[in-house]
Design a protein around this motif. Sequence first.
Motif: not given
Length: 410
Positions: A1-10, A76-82, A106-111
């Motif tokens: 999935m290509e990076y996009r900034i998330l909001d309350l809907r997405s 956004q690579e800080r998400a990888d280090f986290e 890809e989304m720089a997300v940590n769940a």
Amino acid sequence: MEYRILDLRSVVEYVKSRPEAAARLDVAGPLEAREVSDGNLNAVFRVQEPGGARSVLIKQGLPYLRVAGEAWPLSQERADFEARSLARQHLAAPGLVPEPYWHDPEMAVNAMEDLRAHAVIRAPLIAGVRLESLGETIGAFLAATLYGSSDFALGGVERTRLAAQFGNVELCELTEALVLTEPFYPPPNRNDHLPALQDALDDLQADAGLRRRVAALRHRFMTCGQALLHGDLHTGSVMASPPDAQGHSDIRVIDSEFAFFGPMGFDIGLFLANLLLCAHAQAGHAPDAAERAARLTYLRRQMRACWETFQARFRQQMQGAVSAAWREPGFVGDLLLTVLRDAAGYAGCELIRRTVGFAHVLDYDSLEPEERRAQVGTRNLALGRTLIGSADVLHTYDDLDALAWAGMTE
Ligand code: SR1
Ligand code: MG
């Protein structure tokens, strides 16, 4: 999935699209999202089932610093280090960090586990909440994570390979600039201070001996890769559940995107300094002298408990160190003395930068009126200078305790 900034809907659609989410939430049913961003860097969302029966926390690295906006780009690579550091912390110190659920580079997300019953401890500490096991818990976290990523536990080959995964250059550069350089030099810089502190700041910045010591601390930060640090262990990086009837809270360390291999005393010094920032600010936050004295006693005890727990557990783990060299009589004591001295030096830098640097703390910034803030700021600067200047003559934690708390109740 290509990076996009998330909001309350997405963010809801995003969670529903992740196969890992099915184990955590009813992804076929409706989900709700709420933004719960708190730190300076990232966007954070709680995604939950209606009524909040179950939830996950979604933390996304933005292509800029959240509090500064697009004018301050950040990769956004800080998400990888986290992700990497949280995974290791979770193994080394289970129960002391949120459980990681998934990492999406890809989304720089940590769940991760949503600590809904918990609150970031900075505001409660300012308000005088006493978390009796705070110092001990953070000391245990530090001993487990620092020893567990050191040469002593891993051996040189594995430690070097692991360190190669933590070239967190962008956030280390930020710390070098904001914590270990700019507060000690005149403009141009990103410093931010009260006009009433100008004379004290001029005097501090004119102190060549101080600048020399800070240069040495900065160089150690950059070159002394002893262990995998949290990298930003202030009281905004700790959450706790409300104390139960026995006074017990569940305490977790969060937000390790600054993780890198550095000197162990950096993490310890930052945490101790943030308790001192809270203590100084009690001159304006405590309702009366008796309550202020009780809060100071509590904070002093937590600082000592943090160090004592760290050093006792570290010593104990060193008995199983991988090389006989690390078990030589006296070696661990010598090592811990350098860690204590580093901690004092970095604590001094943190006191100063949180008062006159780019990023302050609520403890200090919420003080009113401004004259009171200036008094506390003056005290932060003075203690910061003392700790940096005296770090190398400390021999025991008692020495540090005496320096840090001299004149605190005046
Ligand atoms: C520009 S970021 C400012 C501060 O926020 C983080 O939590 C770190 O402490 C950093 O220095
Ligand atoms: Mg943070």
